[in-house]
Each structure stands twice: as C-alpha cells, then as structure tokens.
Design a protein around this motif. Structure first.
Motif, PDB file in Angstrom:
ATOM      1  N   ALA A 103       0.831  -1.214   0.000  1.00 52.89           N
ATOM      2  CA  ALA A 103       0.000   0.000   0.000  1.00 52.89           C
ATOM      3  C   ALA A 103       0.862   1.260   0.000  1.00 52.89           C
ATOM      4  CB  ALA A 103      -0.930  -0.009   1.215  1.00 52.89           C
ATOM      5  N   THR A 104       1.970   1.231   0.738  1.00 48.63           N
ATOM      6  CA  THR A 104       2.858   2.396   0.798  1.00 48.63           C
ATOM      7  C   THR A 104       3.494   2.675  -0.550  1.00 48.63           C
ATOM      8  OG1 THR A 104       3.342   1.985   3.137  1.00 48.63           O
ATOM      9  CG2 THR A 104       4.897   3.356   1.927  1.00 48.63           C
ATOM     10  N   GLN A 105       3.948   1.633  -1.242  1.00 47.87           N
ATOM     11  CA  GLN A 105       4.570   1.825  -2.550  1.00 47.87           C
ATOM     12  C   GLN A 105       3.572   2.392  -3.554  1.00 47.87           C
ATOM     13  OE1 GLN A 105       7.727   1.559  -2.867  1.00 47.87           O
ATOM     14  NE2 GLN A 105       8.210   0.446  -1.004  1.00 47.87           N
ATOM     15  N   VAL A 106       2.353   1.865  -3.545  1.00 46.82           N
ATOM     16  CA  VAL A 106       1.328   2.360  -4.470  1.00 46.82           C
ATOM     17  C   VAL A 106       1.006   3.820  -4.165  1.00 46.82           C
ATOM     18  CG1 VAL A 106      -1.075   2.117  -5.170  1.00 46.82           C
ATOM     19  CG2 VAL A 106       0.343   0.089  -4.884  1.00 46.82           C
ATOM     20  N   SER A 107       0.818   4.135  -2.894  1.00 45.49           N
ATOM     21  CA  SER A 107       0.514   5.509  -2.506  1.00 45.49           C
ATOM     22  C   SER A 107       1.627   6.470  -2.905  1.00 45.49           C
ATOM     23  CB  SER A 107       0.277   5.573  -0.989  1.00 45.49           C
ATOM     24  OG  SER A 107       0.059   6.905  -0.563  1.00 45.49           O
ATOM     25  N   SER A 108       2.870   6.039  -2.730  1.00 46.27           N
ATOM     26  CA  SER A 108       4.010   6.896  -3.080  1.00 46.27           C
ATOM     27  C   SER A 108       4.066   7.143  -4.582  1.00 46.27           C
ATOM     28  CB  SER A 108       5.309   6.252  -2.595  1.00 46.27           C
ATOM     29  OG  SER A 108       5.320   6.106  -1.181  1.00 46.27           O
ATOM     30  N   ILE A 109       3.821   6.115  -5.378  1.00 46.34           N
ATOM     31  CA  ILE A 109       3.839   6.273  -6.841  1.00 46.34           C
ATOM     32  C   ILE A 109       2.762   7.257  -7.276  1.00 46.34           C
ATOM     33  CG2 ILE A 109       3.378   5.084  -9.022  1.00 46.34           C
ATOM     34  CD1 ILE A 109       4.715   2.611  -7.816  1.00 46.34           C
ATOM     35  N   ARG A 110       1.577   7.104  -6.740  1.00 51.38           N
ATOM     36  CA  ARG A 110       0.474   7.981  -7.154  1.00 51.38           C
ATOM     37  C   ARG A 110       0.659   9.402  -6.635  1.00 51.38           C
ATOM     38  NH1 ARG A 110      -4.196   3.251  -6.579  1.00 51.38           N
ATOM     39  NH2 ARG A 110      -3.528   2.186  -8.496  1.00 51.38           N
ATOM     40  N   SER A 111       1.319   9.541  -5.516  1.00 49.68           N
ATOM     41  CA  SER A 111       1.647  10.889  -5.029  1.00 49.68           C
ATOM     42  C   SER A 111       2.640  11.569  -5.962  1.00 49.68           C
ATOM     43  CB  SER A 111       2.222  10.803  -3.609  1.00 49.68           C
ATOM     44  OG  SER A 111       2.666  12.067  -3.173  1.00 49.68           O
ATOM     45  N   ILE A 112       3.643  10.811  -6.414  1.00 44.24           N
ATOM     46  CA  ILE A 112       4.625  11.372  -7.352  1.00 44.24           C
ATOM     47  C   ILE A 112       3.949  11.734  -8.672  1.00 44.24           C
ATOM     48  CG2 ILE A 112       6.641  10.789  -8.754  1.00 44.24           C
ATOM     49  CD1 ILE A 112       7.769   9.280  -6.396  1.00 44.24           C
ATOM     50  N   ASP A 113       3.017  10.888  -9.122  1.00 39.49           N
ATOM     51  CA  ASP A 113       2.311  11.185 -10.365  1.00 39.49           C
ATOM     52  C   ASP A 113       1.589  12.531 -10.277  1.00 39.49           C
ATOM     53  OD1 ASP A 113       3.190   8.871 -11.498  1.00 39.49           O
ATOM     54  OD2 ASP A 113       1.366   7.730 -11.090  1.00 39.49           O
ATOM     55  N   LYS A 114       1.005  12.822  -9.125  1.00 38.29           N
ATOM     56  CA  LYS A 114       0.320  14.106  -8.943  1.00 38.29           C
ATOM     57  C   LYS A 114       1.318  15.265  -8.914  1.00 38.29           C
ATOM     58  CE  LYS A 114      -3.583  12.154  -6.382  1.00 38.29           C
ATOM     59  NZ  LYS A 114      -4.309  12.116  -5.078  1.00 38.29           N
ATOM     60  N   GLN A 115       2.491  15.018  -8.332  1.00 37.68           N
ATOM     61  CA  GLN A 115       3.500  16.070  -8.261  1.00 37.68           C
ATOM     62  C   GLN A 115       4.128  16.367  -9.618  1.00 37.68           C
ATOM     63  OE1 GLN A 115       6.379  15.548  -4.920  1.00 37.68           O
ATOM     64  NE2 GLN A 115       5.082  13.825  -4.336  1.00 37.68           N
TER      65      GLN A 115
END
Length: 507
Positions: free
Chosen positions: A400-412
């Motif tokens: 869950a942490t890896q997925v959340s981090s990837i999607r956070s970077i995508d937004k950034q």
C-alpha cells in the motif's frame, strides 16, 4: 526346534501386549493438562486493506520484470548477481543443512539393524571365578551378534520430528526465494540510483555551460562599464561552485558502482566496468494497476510470508512432539549370534545366543520437566504465529505504501514539469534582458537558480517513481508464486485458510 520358535513368537506378542496395557494404565502419571495456546494466524480478510489495495485488474510481476525498464544491461546484472552473490550462497547453504535433517529424522521411523564382532585373548586366573582347566590358561573368546531394534512410534513422536524437519526445510527454501527477490530488487534500485546520479551530472554539466555564458555576458558588461568587478567575481565563483558539485556527483557515481560490484558478488572493479544506464523514460509514467484479490493472493506471492507460515507449521510439529513425550515409548529389539571360547566351537549350534523382547519407557515423575518443555514449545509456537501475523501486516502495508508513493509522485509531476517550463522561460528572458543591459546580474542568477532547482526536482521525481516501481515489484513478491512450487502448506487455500488446522494442533 520349530515348536520352540513358535512358542517364542507367541511369548513375544504377549510381552508386547502386556507392555502396551501397562503403558496405557500408567499414562496418566505425567500429563499436559491445562497447557495450550489460543493464538491463531491472521487471514488477509482480517486485515483491513480493501481501500488501500483495491482490485484494479492488474497483473502480478513476472520473473523477468526487469525487462520492462528498457535497459538490456539491467536483467543481465540481476542474473549475474543471482548466480554469484554470497548472500544467495548463504541461503542455499542453510537450505542444504535444513534438508539434511529430513533424512536423519526419517531414519527413526524404520527398524535399525546392527552387527558386531569382538575377539578377546584373556588369561583366566587360577584363583578366580573360572576353575581349571580354564583357570590359569589363555583362551580366545569370539562373539558375533546381529541385532535389530524398532521404535514403534505409537504416539507419532518421530513422525512429528520428521514433519518439523520438513517444515524447516520448506521455510529455508522460501528464505532462498526471499533472498533472490531482495537481491534482484537491490540491484535494480542501486542501478536506478546510478542512473539518477548520471542524470543529475548531465544537469550539472549544462549548468556549468549556463554559468559560463553568464560569465561571458558579465565580462562584456564590465568592459562596457555596465557591471563591476563584483559581478565578474560572482560569475567566476558560481562556475567554481557548479564544478565542485559535478566533482561530488562523480564521487557518488564511483561509490554507487562499487555498491553494484558488491551486489554482483564481485570486487569493486566489476562496478567500474558497468556501462552508463539507459533506463527507458516511457515506463516511468505508466499507470499502476493492482491485481485483483491482492490481499488474499499475496500470502502465496511473498516468500517471506511463505517462510513465516512454514515456521508456524514447524512449531505445530514441535508442540505435537512434546505432547507425545508424555506417553510411553515402546521399542522392539532382537538379536542373534554366536559366542564361544576358541575357534573350534564358535559357529556351532551350541554356541548360539539370542535375545528378543519389548522395552517400555514411561515418564511417571519428572519434577515438571516435560510440562516445562511443552510450555516452551507453545511459547515458540506463539512467537512464530505472532511473527507470521506481523509479516503479513507489514507486507500489505509495504504494498500500500509503494502504491501511494507512486500515485503521489504522479500528482506532483504535472506541477513540477509546469514549474520547470516556467522557470526555464524566465531564465531565457532574464538572460536576453541581461545581455541587452535591461536588468542586473542578480535577476539572471536568481532565475537560473530557480530553473536549476526545478530541473533537479523533475529528474528526482522521475527516478524516485522508478525506485517506487521497483519497491512495488518487490512488495508483490518479485514474480515468486508458491502455488507453482511445493511450498504451499498442505490444507491451505493457498495459505490463508490454516486457522482451523493450526488451532486443532495447538490445543
């Protein structure tokens, strides 16, 4: 002679029956009443993760996942590491050692047959036990005996030891797979770090050219009387600072190459031979989609979870073995051979010797030793169950942490790219105005600093996203699948349905 043999066989059966009856009668002398465990392994359904890890129809990683990054060197480096890394060799040695225990414990389930022969030359005393003609004479004694014994294992103690050895070997095998997944991800992550350093180095080289361009403009303005020596020295200092940053990046690149050499199981010089990474930029922006039924299937996809599950299985067998210790051991033994003084009568019928019968060992009073041992086994069982539960929770949290981090970077990334475009345009306009004498050097340097920071941010976000992708691949098991091997615990579906089995074994 045959009637004697039949009579002996009947006597043997009666002795075994008597021994077993006595054993049952005395079985209550030492008992494990009140000793049990209520610990249970957690199923994925009990861990709340459906919002964090929704079903999205994605695919699980394959074993050749490294090819998706578009650099043919990366899969080769991973294969080289898996083939020659000492960490893999260590895990394989632990597996070999655990597997060796299987054969030694399995041997306890079969009868044992031994043979012995002894020859003694002895002078008997004339005043001792043996009278003349033996006393005062040298004699040779020959003794040959073939013996067999068999532990009936009525309560399954030896079978539980075998089960424990098999489970430990399975756990060691899963540990080998975990070491492979960890090593492959470490090589890919370190390789991506090397690619990031090279990308930052390219930025630093471009920045040196930008600062040199500003310095040339400044020199022309100083000649024209528009700038002073302050601006000139500032430009020179900025060039030196950027070159220093470039040297620092070169040092980090060398260090990272050394780290890759170590991961490959080679010396630091091997790292220096690695070509500059050419990881594809296209995969970096790919949308991440999670597999369906991820929490339930993850228990068969993560080698560390599988290893923890086999440790619980081994602990179950330990508990059952400790319980069997409270019941009597029944062993059958028999022997046949020859014993005689001298060689002349050694192999005659009169020199025969034979023995047979059961042996029963029953714990009656042991001052609490067996109960203490069982309590210790239950404590180990509880510890292994807790370790499994924690491993499962950590695995779901990791994914869950890896997925959340990837999607956070995508937004950034969108905002970061827009910031880079804007600061690049601002720098270009500031440079034109500075060259035309319409603005001061400070404004150009400020615009350049903003552009540099924005470019470094975009590059770092791209590389961090790739690193998170590698982390997600590892979190999803790196292509491992226990259902395609012999590592699935019997009765599990595939692994998470063991609660009832475990509870029956624990009580």
């Amino acid at each position: 002679m045959q009637r004697l043999s039949l009579s002996a066989a009947g006597l043997s059966r009666r002795m075994v029956l008597a021994a077993a009856t006595t054993a049952f009668a005395l079985a209550g002398c030492a008992n494990y009443s009140g000793i049990k465990s209520d610990k249970q392994i957690v199923s994925p359904a009990q861990v709340e993760s459906t919002q964090s890890l929704p079903a999205e129809g994605g695919q699980w990683p394959s074993l050749d996942w490294a090819t998706q990054f578009g650099d043919p060197q990366l899969p080769k480096l991973i294969a080289e590491a898996l083939d020659g890394s000492p960490s893999i060799a260590q895990a394989q040695a632990r597996l070999a050692k655990a597997s060796s225990y299987i054969e030694s414990t399995r041997s306890a389930l079969s009868p044992k047959v031994d043979a012995s022969y002894s020859w003694n030359r002895e002078l008997f005393s004339s005043n001792g036990l043996y009278p003349p003609p033996y006393g005062g004479t040298w004699y040779s004694e020959n003794n040959a005996l073939a013996s067999a014994s068999w532990d009936l294992d009525l309560w399954g103690k030896n079978r539980q030891r075998l089960g424990q050895a098999v489970s430990q070997a399975k756990a060691a095998e899963a540990d080998v797979q975990q070491a492979r997944v960890t090593l492959a991800a470490s090589v890919a992550s370190t390789y991506n770090q090397l690619a990031q350093l090279y990308a930052l180095r390219d930025i630093a080289q471009r920045e040196i050219r930008n600062r040199e361009e500003i310095s040339r403009i400044t020199n022309g303005r100083v000649t024209a009387g528009l700038d002073t020596d302050v601006e000139k020295q500032t430009a020179v200092g900025n060039i030196a600072t950027t070159r220093s940053n470039l040297s620092d990046l070169d040092g980090q690149i060398t260090t990272t190459r050394y780290q890759l050499g170590a991961l490959l199981g080679k010396g630091p010089d091997r790292g220096l031979q690695i070509a500059e990474p050419v990881l594809s930029a296209g995969v970096t922006g790919a949308t991440v989609t999670l597999p369906d039924n991820l929490p339930a299937d993850l228990v068969a996809r993560r080698p560390d979870i599988v290893a923890a599950r086999w440790q619980v299985e081994a602990a179950m067998h330990d508990v059952k073995e400790a319980k069997a210790e409270f019941f009597p051991d029944v062993n059958l033994s028999a022997g046949f051979g020859f014993d005689a003084f001298g060689w002349g009568r050694f192999l005659t019928s009169a020199s025969r010797q034979a023995q047979f019968g059961p042996a029963v060992h029953l714990p009656i009073f042991d001052a609490g030793e067996l109960r203490s041992q069982l309590k210790g086994r239950y404590a180990d069982f509880d510890l292994d169950v807790a370790n499994y539960n924690q491993t499962l929770i950590n695995a779901l949290t990791d994914a869950a942490t890896q997925v959340s981090s990837i999607r956070s970077i995508d937004k950034q990334m969108g905002d970061a790219q827009r910031a880079l475009d804007a600061t690049t345009k601002a720098y270009q306009l500031a440079t034109i105005r500075y060259k035309a004498g319409l603005t001061e050097q400070l404004q150009v340097l400020s615009a350049d600093q903003n552009r540099l920071a924005a470019e470094q941010t975009v590059t770092t976000l791209k590389m961090n996203r790739r690193d998170m992708q590698i982390g997600l691949i590892k979190a999803l098991g790196g292509g491992f699948d226990a259902t395609q091997t012999a590592l699935v615990v019997p009765g599990d579906a595939p692994v998470a349905a063991a609660t009832s089995t475990q509870q029956n074994a624990a009580n």
